[in-house]
Motif scaffolding. Structure first.
Motif, short mmCIF file in Angstrom:
data_model
loop_
_atom_site.label_atom_id
_atom_site.label_comp_id
_atom_site.label_asym_id
_atom_site.label_seq_id
_atom_site.Cartn_x
_atom_site.Cartn_y
_atom_site.Cartn_z
N ILE A 126 4.48 65.60 3.57
CA ILE A 126 3.48 64.53 3.45
C ILE A 126 3.95 63.34 4.27
N PRO A 127 5.04 62.53 4.20
CA PRO A 127 5.28 61.49 4.77
C PRO A 127 5.39 61.51 6.36
N THR A 128 5.94 62.70 6.76
CA THR A 128 6.03 62.95 8.22
C THR A 128 4.77 63.32 8.74
N ILE A 129 3.85 63.93 8.24
CA ILE A 129 2.66 64.48 8.86
C ILE A 129 1.65 63.05 8.73
N GLN A 130 1.84 61.89 7.73
CA GLN A 130 1.19 60.93 7.63
C GLN A 130 1.73 59.84 8.55
N SER A 131 2.84 59.77 8.81
CA SER A 131 3.40 58.99 10.10
C SER A 131 2.93 59.39 11.34
N ILE A 132 2.95 60.75 11.62
CA ILE A 132 2.47 61.10 13.09
C ILE A 132 0.78 60.85 12.95
N HIS A 133 0.10 60.92 11.89
CA HIS A 133 -1.23 60.59 11.77
C HIS A 133 -1.41 58.96 12.10
N ILE A 134 -0.72 58.17 11.62
CA ILE A 134 -0.68 56.83 11.67
C ILE A 134 -0.53 56.45 13.15
N VAL A 135 0.27 57.02 13.88
CA VAL A 135 0.69 56.93 15.12
C VAL A 135 -0.82 57.23 16.00
N ALA A 136 -1.13 58.36 15.72
CA ALA A 136 -2.43 58.82 16.52
C ALA A 136 -3.51 57.83 16.34
N ILE A 137 -3.91 57.27 15.18
CA ILE A 137 -4.83 56.46 14.77
C ILE A 137 -4.54 55.34 15.67
N SER A 138 -3.42 54.76 15.64
CA SER A 138 -2.91 53.53 16.63
C SER A 138 -3.40 53.85 17.98
N VAL A 139 -3.02 55.13 18.50
CA VAL A 139 -3.44 55.30 20.09
C VAL A 139 -4.83 55.34 20.21
N VAL A 140 -5.77 55.86 19.20
CA VAL A 140 -7.18 55.86 19.26
C VAL A 140 -7.72 54.39 19.11
N LEU A 141 -7.16 53.51 18.30
CA LEU A 141 -7.67 52.30 18.13
C LEU A 141 -7.40 51.61 19.57
N ALA A 142 -6.13 51.65 20.17
CA ALA A 142 -5.77 50.69 21.20
C ALA A 142 -6.66 51.54 22.73
N SER A 143 -6.83 52.80 22.63
CA SER A 143 -7.81 53.21 23.59
C SER A 143 -9.08 52.71 23.66
N VAL A 144 -9.74 52.72 22.38
CA VAL A 144 -11.15 52.09 22.10
C VAL A 144 -11.15 50.70 22.46
N LEU A 145 -10.02 50.03 22.03
CA LEU A 145 -9.98 48.58 22.33
C LEU A 145 -10.12 48.35 23.82
N MET A 146 -9.20 49.10 24.55
CA MET A 146 -9.18 48.70 25.97
C MET A 146 -10.42 48.86 26.70
N ILE A 147 -10.89 50.03 26.24
CA ILE A 147 -12.25 50.67 26.99
C ILE A 147 -13.35 49.51 26.69
N ASP A 148 -13.36 49.01 25.47
CA ASP A 148 -14.35 48.24 24.82
C ASP A 148 -14.18 46.84 25.38
N LEU A 149 -13.02 46.48 25.46
CA LEU A 149 -12.80 45.03 26.28
C LEU A 149 -13.33 45.20 27.84
N ARG A 150 -13.01 46.20 28.51
CA ARG A 150 -13.61 46.49 29.48
C ARG A 150 -15.14 46.41 29.73
N VAL A 151 -15.63 47.01 28.75
CA VAL A 151 -17.24 47.22 28.70
C VAL A 151 -17.58 45.70 28.53
N LEU A 152 -17.14 44.97 27.55
CA LEU A 152 -17.48 43.67 27.18
C LEU A 152 -17.28 42.58 28.40
N GLY A 153 -16.38 42.98 29.27
CA GLY A 153 -16.12 42.15 30.41
C GLY A 153 -15.04 41.01 30.20
N TRP A 154 -14.09 41.26 29.13
CA TRP A 154 -13.08 40.49 28.74
C TRP A 154 -11.66 40.91 29.13
#
Length: 174
Positions: free
Chosen positions: A26-54
Motif C-alpha cells: 500500500i505505501p508503494t502504491i500510494q507513493s506512485i499515486h502521489i507522484v502521478a497526481i503531481s504530474v497531473v497537477l504540473a501538466s494542468v498548471l502549465m497548460i492553464d498558465l498558457r491559457v491565462l497568458g501568464w
C-alpha cells in the motif's frame, strides 16, 4: 449495497494478497499515486498558465498542449491503475468514504474537461489562439480545472479523515 460490495471485494484473492503484504504494498502504491497526481497537477498548471497568458508566450497553445498533454494522459493512466489497486487493497476505507466518492466525481469532471480541451484544440487550433484564449469564460475554465485538481488532492488526503463529513460518510463509526 456499497458496504456489501466492499466486503466482497475484500475477500478476493488480489485484495487478500495486498492486505497480506500491507506493510510495503500500500505505501508503494500510494507513493506512485502521489507522484502521478503531481504530474497531473504540473501538466494542468502549465497548460492553464498558457491559457491565462501568464507563461509560455514563446509557444502556441497547441505546442504547450502537445508538450504537456502526453504527460497528463500517462499520469491519468497511472492514477487509474494505482487507484484501482488501492481500492482493491482497502475496499471499505475507499468505497465507503464520502471523500472518495466526491474525489472520483471531480476526477471524472477534470478528465472530461481535459479530453474536451484536447479534442477542440486539435480541431480548432487557429480559433483557440486568435479568439478563445482571450475570452473570460475560457480563462475561468482554466482556473476551475486547476481548482478541481487541487480539490482532488485535498479529498484524497481527507479519505483518511472521513469522519469530518459526519453522516454523509458511509463508513460505520468506530
Amino acid at each position: 449495497m456499497m458496504q456489501q460490495f466492499a466486503e466482497w471485494l475484500s475477500q478476493t484473492s488480489l485484495s487478500v494478497l495486498i492486505q497480506t503484504h500491507n506493510a510495503w504494498v500500500i505505501p508503494t502504491i500510494q507513493s506512485i499515486h502521489i507522484v502521478a497526481i503531481s504530474v497531473v497537477l504540473a501538466s494542468v498548471l502549465m497548460i492553464d498558465l498558457r491559457v491565462l497568458g501568464w507563461a509560455g508566450h514563446d509557444q502556441t497553445l497547441r505546442e504547450t498542449a502537445n508538450r504537456f498533454g502526453p504527460w497528463l494522459s500517462r499520469a491519468l493512466l497511472v492514477l487509474l491503475v494505482t487507484g484501482v489497486l488501492m481500492v482493491v487493497g482497502e475496499p471499505a476505507r475507499e468505497l465507503l468514504s464520502f471523500s472518495f466518492c466526491l474525489k472520483m466525481f471531480l476526477v471524472g469532471v477534470g478528465t472530461l474537461i481535459a479530453a474536451i480541451f484536447q479534442i477542440t484544440l486539435k480541431s480548432n487550433e487557429h480559433h483557440w489562439e486568435q479568439t478563445l484564449v482571450k475570452r473570460r469564460i475560457v480563462k475561468s475554465l482554466a482556473i476551475l480545472t486547476l481548482l478541481i485538481w487541487v480539490s482532488v488532492v485535498i479529498l484524497g488526503r481527507l479519505i483518511a479523515y472521513d469522519y469530518v463529513w459526519g453522516s454523509w460518510s458511509l463508513k460505520p463509526t468506530a
